[in-house]
Design a protein around this motif. Structure first.
Motif, short mmCIF file in Angstrom:
data_model
loop_
_atom_site.label_atom_id
_atom_site.label_comp_id
_atom_site.label_asym_id
_atom_site.label_seq_id
_atom_site.Cartn_x
_atom_site.Cartn_y
_atom_site.Cartn_z
N ALA A 174 50.49 45.66 4.20
CA ALA A 174 51.40 46.66 3.64
C ALA A 174 51.27 48.01 4.34
N HIS A 175 50.09 48.29 4.93
CA HIS A 175 49.94 49.62 5.55
C HIS A 175 50.81 49.80 6.79
N LEU A 176 51.44 48.72 7.29
CA LEU A 176 52.38 48.86 8.42
C LEU A 176 53.77 49.29 7.96
N GLU A 177 54.05 49.19 6.68
CA GLU A 177 55.40 49.46 6.19
C GLU A 177 55.87 50.90 6.41
N PRO A 178 55.03 51.93 6.21
CA PRO A 178 55.51 53.28 6.52
C PRO A 178 55.94 53.46 7.98
N SER A 179 55.21 52.83 8.89
CA SER A 179 55.61 52.90 10.31
C SER A 179 56.96 52.22 10.51
N ALA A 180 57.18 51.09 9.83
CA ALA A 180 58.45 50.38 9.96
C ALA A 180 59.60 51.21 9.40
N ARG A 181 59.37 51.85 8.26
CA ARG A 181 60.43 52.69 7.69
C ARG A 181 60.75 53.85 8.62
N GLY A 182 59.72 54.46 9.20
CA GLY A 182 59.96 55.54 10.15
C GLY A 182 60.72 55.07 11.38
N LEU A 183 60.36 53.90 11.89
CA LEU A 183 61.08 53.32 13.02
C LEU A 183 62.55 53.13 12.68
N LEU A 184 62.83 52.54 11.55
CA LEU A 184 64.21 52.24 11.18
C LEU A 184 65.01 53.52 10.91
N ASP A 185 64.35 54.53 10.35
CA ASP A 185 65.03 55.82 10.17
C ASP A 185 65.44 56.41 11.52
N GLU A 186 64.55 56.32 12.50
CA GLU A 186 64.87 56.85 13.83
C GLU A 186 66.00 56.05 14.49
N VAL A 187 65.93 54.74 14.41
CA VAL A 187 66.98 53.91 14.99
C VAL A 187 68.32 54.22 14.32
N ALA A 188 68.32 54.35 12.99
CA ALA A 188 69.56 54.62 12.27
C ALA A 188 70.15 55.98 12.66
N TRP A 189 69.30 56.99 12.79
CA TRP A 189 69.80 58.33 13.12
C TRP A 189 70.46 58.33 14.50
N TRP A 190 69.75 57.78 15.47
CA TRP A 190 70.30 57.77 16.83
C TRP A 190 71.47 56.81 16.97
N ALA A 191 71.45 55.71 16.24
CA ALA A 191 72.57 54.77 16.31
C ALA A 191 73.84 55.42 15.78
N ALA A 192 73.73 56.14 14.66
CA ALA A 192 74.91 56.81 14.11
C ALA A 192 75.40 57.92 15.03
N ALA A 193 74.45 58.71 15.56
CA ALA A 193 74.84 59.81 16.44
C ALA A 193 75.49 59.31 17.73
N SER A 194 74.90 58.30 18.34
CA SER A 194 75.44 57.81 19.60
C SER A 194 76.75 57.05 19.38
N ARG A 195 76.88 56.34 18.26
CA ARG A 195 78.14 55.66 17.97
C ARG A 195 79.27 56.67 17.80
N ASP A 196 78.99 57.75 17.09
CA ASP A 196 80.03 58.78 16.90
C ASP A 196 80.43 59.39 18.23
N LYS A 197 79.47 59.60 19.10
CA LYS A 197 79.77 60.18 20.42
C LYS A 197 80.59 59.20 21.25
N ARG A 198 80.25 57.90 21.19
CA ARG A 198 81.03 56.91 21.95
C ARG A 198 82.46 56.83 21.42
N ARG A 199 82.61 56.89 20.11
CA ARG A 199 83.96 56.85 19.53
C ARG A 199 84.79 58.06 19.97
N THR A 200 84.14 59.22 20.00
CA THR A 200 84.83 60.43 20.46
C THR A 200 85.27 60.28 21.91
N ALA A 201 84.41 59.69 22.75
CA ALA A 201 84.74 59.50 24.16
C ALA A 201 85.91 58.54 24.32
N VAL A 202 85.94 57.49 23.51
CA VAL A 202 87.04 56.53 23.58
C VAL A 202 88.35 57.20 23.18
N ARG A 203 88.32 57.99 22.11
CA ARG A 203 89.54 58.69 21.68
C ARG A 203 90.02 59.66 22.75
#
Length: 199
Positions: A163-192
């Motif tokens: 269980a002590h690995l779970e905080p690291s996993a949550r932090g990892l997924l938070d980082e992936v989610a933040w950058w995934a949303a930011a980069s997806r929005d930027k790619r959509r803007t470029a396409v438009r």
């Protein structure tokens, strides 16, 4: 258009009896519990690629191999990636490096994180993955899960991930989610911006 992030989980090894299946199921369960992510396992066993034999780097010329084109098209459907990363002799498994080399456009401008494992928690392989990712124009996130030492040995012998690995996993997924949303929005803007104006 859905705002749910499509994140691929990619095991880095295809060998029989691989350890990757245990942390892969573990991180997928954590991703499935999040409302902002849709996780999908993209297994390299299902995408056999030849060893890279193109006539030029894919940054200069598109791939010609049909399996490589299919692989890159698959990657384009995701907003980010979590690699379940084995460490082989202080580096990446060859099958993962080959898949990275064959997916230039599909990786571009998307985050990648890792659940790494091995005697040193996969830390040396992860450093190599981050260097390769930068050259592929990816965003290697700072967070990671390292399964090493006694945790790795116990899990490899049939135990559960602690269980002590779970905080690291949550932090990892938070980082992936933040950058995934930011980069997806930027790619959509470029396409438009590239779309022809309506007459």
């Amino acid at each position: 258009m859905s705002d749910t992030l499509k994140i691929a989980i990619i095991p880095s090894t295809t060998r029989p009896g691989r350890f990757a299946d245990k942390p892969m199921a573990w991180i997928r369960d954590m991703m499935d519990a999040r409302p902002d992510m849709q996780a999908e396992i993209v297994d390299l066993r299902d995408h056999p690629l030849p060893f890279f034999d193109e006539t030029a780097p894919l940054s200069a010329k598109p791939a010609e191999n049909a399996a490589a084109l299919e692989w890159d098209a698959k990657l384009k459907g995701y907003d980010g990636f979590v690699v379940v990363l084995a460490e082989y002799n202080h580096s990446l498994p060859a099958v993962l490096k080959n898949a990275l080399d064959y997916g230039f456009e599909g990786w571009k401008h998307k985050p990648v994180g890792a659940v790494a494992y091995g005697g040193s928690g996969g830390s040396r392989a992860l450093e190599h993955l981050r260097l390769v990712a930068i050259n592929l124009r990816m965003v290697p996130v700072g967070g990671a899960v390292h399964i090493g030492g006694g945790d790795f040995m116990a899990a490899a012998k049939g135990g559960e991930l602690p269980a002590h690995l779970e905080p690291s996993a949550r932090g990892l997924l938070d980082e992936v989610a933040w950058w995934a949303a930011a980069s997806r929005d930027k790619r959509r803007t470029a396409v438009r911006a590239q779309a022809p104006a309506a007459e």
